[in-house]
Design a protein around this motif. Structure first.
Motif, PDB file in Angstrom:
ATOM      1  N   ARG A   1       0.697  -1.243  -0.111  1.00  0.00           N
ATOM      2  CA  ARG A   1      -0.044   0.074   0.011  1.00  0.00           C
ATOM      3  C   ARG A   1       0.964   1.196  -0.136  1.00  0.00           C
ATOM      4  O   ARG A   1       2.116   1.334   0.415  1.00  0.00           O
ATOM      5  CB  ARG A   1      -0.982  -0.049   1.399  1.00  0.00           C
ATOM      6  CG  ARG A   1      -1.691  -1.314   1.432  1.00  0.00           C
ATOM      7  CD  ARG A   1      -2.914  -1.196   0.356  1.00  0.00           C
ATOM      8  NE  ARG A   1      -3.460  -2.661   0.595  1.00  0.00           N
ATOM      9  CZ  ARG A   1      -4.085  -3.142  -0.550  1.00  0.00           C
ATOM     10  NH1 ARG A   1      -4.871  -2.313  -1.528  1.00  0.00           N
ATOM     11  NH2 ARG A   1      -4.888  -4.248  -0.253  1.00  0.00           N
ATOM     12  N   VAL A   2       0.250   2.469  -0.315  1.00  0.00           N
ATOM     13  CA  VAL A   2       0.915   3.725  -0.328  1.00  0.00           C
ATOM     14  C   VAL A   2       1.444   4.121   1.077  1.00  0.00           C
ATOM     15  O   VAL A   2       2.496   4.572   1.111  1.00  0.00           O
ATOM     16  CB  VAL A   2       0.111   4.757  -0.988  1.00  0.00           C
ATOM     17  CG1 VAL A   2       0.632   6.071  -0.682  1.00  0.00           C
ATOM     18  CG2 VAL A   2      -0.077   4.465  -2.537  1.00  0.00           C
ATOM     19  N   ARG A   3       0.662   3.440   1.958  1.00  0.00           N
ATOM     20  CA  ARG A   3       1.022   3.685   3.454  1.00  0.00           C
ATOM     21  C   ARG A   3       2.243   3.039   3.828  1.00  0.00           C
ATOM     22  O   ARG A   3       2.998   3.590   4.787  1.00  0.00           O
ATOM     23  CB  ARG A   3       0.023   3.406   4.401  1.00  0.00           C
ATOM     24  CG  ARG A   3      -0.320   1.853   4.361  1.00  0.00           C
ATOM     25  CD  ARG A   3      -1.370   1.437   5.302  1.00  0.00           C
ATOM     26  NE  ARG A   3      -1.621  -0.080   5.278  1.00  0.00           N
ATOM     27  CZ  ARG A   3      -2.647  -0.529   4.845  1.00  0.00           C
ATOM     28  NH1 ARG A   3      -3.587   0.320   4.225  1.00  0.00           N
ATOM     29  NH2 ARG A   3      -2.717  -1.907   4.731  1.00  0.00           N
ATOM     30  N   ASP A   4       2.839   2.003   2.842  1.00  0.00           N
ATOM     31  CA  ASP A   4       3.889   1.348   3.202  1.00  0.00           C
ATOM     32  C   ASP A   4       5.368   2.027   3.028  1.00  0.00           C
ATOM     33  O   ASP A   4       6.222   1.469   3.061  1.00  0.00           O
ATOM     34  CB  ASP A   4       3.712  -0.079   2.597  1.00  0.00           C
ATOM     35  CG  ASP A   4       2.777  -1.014   3.138  1.00  0.00           C
ATOM     36  OD1 ASP A   4       2.230  -0.840   4.531  1.00  0.00           O
ATOM     37  OD2 ASP A   4       2.103  -1.691   2.436  1.00  0.00           O
ATOM     38  N   VAL A   5       5.120   2.881   2.163  1.00  0.00           N
ATOM     39  CA  VAL A   5       6.321   3.794   1.375  1.00  0.00           C
ATOM     40  C   VAL A   5       6.469   5.004   2.026  1.00  0.00           C
ATOM     41  O   VAL A   5       5.619   5.647   2.278  1.00  0.00           O
ATOM     42  CB  VAL A   5       6.396   3.432  -0.012  1.00  0.00           C
ATOM     43  CG1 VAL A   5       6.360   2.027  -0.462  1.00  0.00           C
ATOM     44  CG2 VAL A   5       5.343   4.362  -0.566  1.00  0.00           C
TER      45      VAL A   5
END
Length: 402
Positions: free
Chosen positions: A274-278
């Motif tokens: 997910r975008v939240r992971d980067v």
């Protein structure tokens, strides 16, 4: 806050009144139609965990929709047992059961002669809610799915885009706060960009609501993106594999499942991330719509920056503006160009990559309520892809040596 657990189809109710999901169990559920030799669904058994999204994926005609519809008894099982929150669904009045289960389908299935407000209010009205409570709930649901109540309240389905209709369909399914939501290919009839946005919206809602969701699709990529668990189904709803998306991608149970996974399994890992992971870029200049264009331009020049991201009164990104456009702009609310694609923290890196290719650069990222969270850039996604490829190359090397 601690939850008060109610062991019934009503769901677990927290102190603030929100209802979360309950476990669904199907035991040897079978559906036979008169005049047919073989059952459409044969002794289907599964536990759907409370508060999770479980995806049924399989070829057309395999029985996945029939299986899902037996949960709310739109199709009556021939035999077997279904419990929802420990309560025997087959012993309840069918209409009462359905009012406790949200249901969203392809093309929304809205009543064409009802307004948006009236469509969302259907089930609360059937449950006997008073007028003020219904009105407050309709407004809450519209806000939750990203539709401005002032703008959309009195519109009819024909006055909405496909994506807006689907949002109303989801709002209607959630209006009575059911613990269980059934979704039958709800995003299958919209364009790919709208579909991706609706998927993101569902994931955003789920982080807040924690419903138990059973979702039918024929699209394996959609299953990987949305599912906490995926059930790959074969003929008569036989379960070929029931596991987490990453486990199925890494170890398909058989050739049929491998066929669903398809080529490029390593790139499908982008759908798991997910975008939240980067890491997001958070030093991008921003300005509010009510700020002076001249003052914003002065600040950009001081910082040696060429672009500013405009945020509305609710801190949601709305426009990109270049410094040269600020000299003649009357207001920040009308300067520059409106944003094209946005992604949320719930979006996959694949969604982000597609949005960046469409936009030609970094893309703003939004948080749980649409508020600005940062910008994701192409370099970030490309370095993640490279890392995934290197990891897979190492895995293959280890397999060859073993």
């Amino acid at each position: 806050m601690a939850d008060r657990t109610v062991t019934s189809a009503e769901g677990a109710t927290s102190i603030d009144g929100a209802v979360s999901g309950v476990e669904i169990e199907l035991e040897k559920v079978t559906k036979r139609y008169p005049g047919t030799k073989d059952p459409a669904v044969n002794e289907f058994s599964m536990v759907v965990p409370a508060g999770k999204i479980v995806i049924f994926v399989g070829p057309s005609g395999c029985g996945k929709t029939t299986t899902m519809r037996m949960i709310n008894r739109l199709i009556e099982p021939t035999s077997g047992r279904i419990t929802i929150g420990g309560e025997d669904a087959l012993k309840l009045n069918a209409d009462t059961l359905r009012r406790k289960i949200g249901y969203a389908i392809q093309q929304a299935g809205l009543f064409p002669h009802f307004t948006v407000e009236q469509n969302i209010a259907v089930v609360p009205g059937l449950l006997g809610w008073d007028k003020k409570r219904v009105e407050a709930r309709v407004e809450e649901m519209m806000d939750l799915v990203g539709l401005d109540p002032k703008e959309f309240h009195g519109r009819y389905p024909r006055q909405l885009s496909g994506g807006q209709q689907q949002r109303v369909g989801v709002a209607r399914a959630l209006a009575a706060d059911p613990p269980v939501l059934l979704m039958d290919e709800p995003f299958g009839a919209v364009d790919p960009i709208t579909r991706g946005n609706l998927q993101d919206e569902l994931l955003r809602l789920q982080t807040e609501l924690k419903k138990t969701i059973v979702f039918v699709t024929h699209d394996f990529d959609e299953a990987v993106k949305l599912g906490d668990k995926i059930a790959v189904l074969g003929n008569q709803s036989s379960i070929l594999q029931y596991d987490s998306p990453d486990a199925i991608l890494a170890n398909p149970a058989n050739d049929t499942v491998a066929g669903f996974v398809g080529a490029g399994a390593s790139l499908k890992q982008l759908t798991l991330l997910r975008v939240r992971d980067v890491e997001l870029k958070t030093d991008v200049p921003t300005a509010k719509e009510d700020e002076s264009p001249a003052a914003v331009r002065e600040q950009l020049v001081k910082r040696g920056k060429h672009f500013v991201l405009v945020l509305d009164s609710r801190n949601r990104p709305s426009r990109w503006v270049h410094t040269r456009e600020l000299g003649t702009a009357a207001t920040m609310a009308t300067a520059g160009r409106p944003l094209g694609d946005l992604v949320s923290l719930q979006s996959t890196l694949q969604d982000a990559l597609e949005a960046m290719l469409a936009e030609g650069g970094g893309v703003p990222v939004t948080g749980p309520r649409g508020e600005y969270a940062g910008v994701i850039e192409l370099d970030t996604v490309m370095s993640t892809i490279q890392k995934i490829r290197e990891e897979h190359a190492d895995d293959h090397q280890e397999e060859d040596q073993s």
